[in-house]
Motif scaffolding. Sequence first.
Motif, PDB file in Angstrom:
ATOM      1  N   ILE A 260      50.105  37.394  36.154  1.00 42.84           N
ATOM      2  CA  ILE A 260      49.320  38.630  36.072  1.00 42.84           C
ATOM      3  C   ILE A 260      47.831  38.324  36.165  1.00 42.84           C
ATOM      4  CG2 ILE A 260      48.669  40.534  34.543  1.00 42.84           C
ATOM      5  CD1 ILE A 260      51.576  40.443  33.479  1.00 42.84           C
ATOM      6  N   ALA A 261      47.385  37.285  35.465  1.00 36.32           N
ATOM      7  CA  ALA A 261      45.962  36.926  35.460  1.00 36.32           C
ATOM      8  C   ALA A 261      45.473  36.514  36.840  1.00 36.32           C
ATOM      9  CB  ALA A 261      45.717  35.804  34.454  1.00 36.32           C
ATOM     10  N   ASN A 262      46.335  35.938  37.650  1.00 36.59           N
ATOM     11  CA  ASN A 262      45.940  35.461  38.985  1.00 36.59           C
ATOM     12  C   ASN A 262      46.008  36.541  40.061  1.00 36.59           C
ATOM     13  OD1 ASN A 262      45.444  32.849  38.065  1.00 36.59           O
ATOM     14  ND2 ASN A 262      47.560  32.201  38.391  1.00 36.59           N
ATOM     15  N   ASN A 263      46.464  37.730  39.679  1.00 38.09           N
ATOM     16  CA  ASN A 263      46.517  38.846  40.629  1.00 38.09           C
ATOM     17  C   ASN A 263      45.494  39.893  40.206  1.00 38.09           C
ATOM     18  OD1 ASN A 263      47.551  41.627  41.544  1.00 38.09           O
ATOM     19  ND2 ASN A 263      48.868  40.249  42.721  1.00 38.09           N
ATOM     20  N   LYS A 264      44.539  40.200  41.056  1.00 35.86           N
ATOM     21  CA  LYS A 264      43.422  41.081  40.692  1.00 35.86           C
ATOM     22  C   LYS A 264      43.896  42.473  40.277  1.00 35.86           C
ATOM     23  CE  LYS A 264      39.764  38.886  43.422  1.00 35.86           C
ATOM     24  NZ  LYS A 264      38.748  39.082  44.490  1.00 35.86           N
ATOM     25  N   VAL A 265      44.824  43.027  41.035  1.00 38.50           N
ATOM     26  CA  VAL A 265      45.306  44.381  40.736  1.00 38.50           C
ATOM     27  C   VAL A 265      46.068  44.403  39.410  1.00 38.50           C
ATOM     28  CG1 VAL A 265      46.772  46.284  41.495  1.00 38.50           C
ATOM     29  CG2 VAL A 265      45.410  45.021  43.166  1.00 38.50           C
ATOM     30  N   LEU A 266      47.028  43.477  39.267  1.00 36.70           N
ATOM     31  CA  LEU A 266      47.827  43.420  38.037  1.00 36.70           C
ATOM     32  C   LEU A 266      46.956  43.104  36.826  1.00 36.70           C
ATOM     33  CD1 LEU A 266      51.041  41.516  39.222  1.00 36.70           C
ATOM     34  CD2 LEU A 266      50.747  43.977  38.865  1.00 36.70           C
ATOM     35  N   ASN A 267      45.992  42.213  37.006  1.00 36.60           N
ATOM     36  CA  ASN A 267      45.105  41.835  35.914  1.00 36.60           C
ATOM     37  C   ASN A 267      44.241  43.012  35.470  1.00 36.60           C
ATOM     38  OD1 ASN A 267      44.034  39.778  34.121  1.00 36.60           O
ATOM     39  ND2 ASN A 267      42.162  39.876  35.351  1.00 36.60           N
ATOM     40  N   TYR A 268      43.775  43.810  36.432  1.00 36.56           N
ATOM     41  CA  TYR A 268      42.961  44.994  36.110  1.00 36.56           C
ATOM     42  C   TYR A 268      43.778  46.013  35.319  1.00 36.56           C
ATOM     43  CZ  TYR A 268      40.454  49.372  36.735  1.00 36.56           C
ATOM     44  OH  TYR A 268      39.818  50.569  36.517  1.00 36.56           O
ATOM     45  N   ILE A 269      45.004  46.273  35.796  1.00 36.88           N
ATOM     46  CA  ILE A 269      45.885  47.228  35.107  1.00 36.88           C
ATOM     47  C   ILE A 269      46.246  46.710  33.713  1.00 36.88           C
ATOM     48  CG2 ILE A 269      48.158  48.345  35.148  1.00 36.88           C
ATOM     49  CD1 ILE A 269      47.972  48.254  38.226  1.00 36.88           C
ATOM     50  N   ASP A 270      46.499  45.411  33.623  1.00 33.84           N
ATOM     51  CA  ASP A 270      46.878  44.790  32.354  1.00 33.84           C
ATOM     52  C   ASP A 270      45.770  44.935  31.306  1.00 33.84           C
ATOM     53  OD1 ASP A 270      48.606  43.246  30.662  1.00 33.84           O
ATOM     54  OD2 ASP A 270      47.324  41.511  31.034  1.00 33.84           O
ATOM     55  N   LYS A 271      44.512  44.746  31.735  1.00 31.73           N
ATOM     56  CA  LYS A 271      43.375  44.787  30.795  1.00 31.73           C
ATOM     57  C   LYS A 271      42.816  46.189  30.578  1.00 31.73           C
ATOM     58  CE  LYS A 271      41.746  40.054  31.463  1.00 31.73           C
ATOM     59  NZ  LYS A 271      40.598  39.198  31.852  1.00 31.73           N
ATOM     60  N   LEU A 272      43.244  47.136  31.390  1.00 35.86           N
ATOM     61  CA  LEU A 272      42.722  48.503  31.330  1.00 35.86           C
ATOM     62  C   LEU A 272      42.927  49.133  29.937  1.00 35.86           C
ATOM     63  CD1 LEU A 272      41.402  50.729  33.091  1.00 35.86           C
ATOM     64  CD2 LEU A 272      43.718  51.556  33.573  1.00 35.86           C
ATOM     65  N   GLY A 273      41.828  49.513  29.300  1.00 31.58           N
ATOM     66  CA  GLY A 273      41.886  50.152  27.992  1.00 31.58           C
ATOM     67  C   GLY A 273      41.896  49.211  26.816  1.00 31.58           C
TER      68      GLY A 273
END
Length: 275
Positions: A260-273
């Motif tokens: 997840i951390a190495n994928n920009k989209v997944l990382n953004y969604i993961d950290k959102l909020g």
Amino acid sequence: MYTYLMLLMLFCIGIAVTLICIPMLNRMLDECGMIRQNFRGDLIPVGMGIVFIPAMVVNSVILLFSNVDSERMLSIYILLFGIMAMSFAGIIDDSIGNRNVTGIKGHFKSMFKGKLTTGGLKAMLGGLVGLLISVTISKSLSGIIVGTLVIALSTNFINLLDLRPGRAIKVYLFLIILSMPFCSNFNREIMMIILPSVIAYFYYDLKALAMMGDAGSNVLGVSLGIFVVLSFNIKVQIVWLILLILIHILTEIFSLTKIIANNKVLNYIDKLGRN
């Protein structure tokens, strides 16, 4: 009109009951010493997933009272049984769990050596719960096998995600909301037994004010598996099962958090909020 009013009522009651219970259960867990370090090293209450139970029971009572059809009532009791059983297994893991053994492969290796871990107990119970529910729903061998695996692996899937605040709930909400348009009206009502409670608790999990722990991730996972088995035909179940198997193989080889951390989209969604 009746369906929409019922959905709205279940949603509002589920939200209200959960918001009332959160501070009381949070304080109870804190005073009982049920606290653990999160990934940042902060000590916060663990096992807050039990907060899903009160609203679930209240909404189940409403649905049972408003339905006289035996098949519909059976579906409600199936969901109640699955959630209660896996929440029980989860709270055991949260309270006395040994973290020396990780991964489903590691827990089964320990079992084959004659050593039962709390994670192994949870996996074993997940399989048995899935089997009992699948035998109740289907009388075909293929339906029983697929249903059992879907319920057991869905439970562990959400457990795998619950390593960062809000991650597991984000995926759960996405999958449930995605599937709702394709379900019958009654299955949407079934979803409302647990969904409002998850939404009400989401902020506390996302902001790392508490950890739902296995008592919560097990509830989300088993309810997801049961929804799939109750709502979709065996072809859809097989597709979901294949995805689950691939995810489990992937997570045995690679770290899901690193993926997840190495994928920009997944990382953004993961950290959102998240703080």
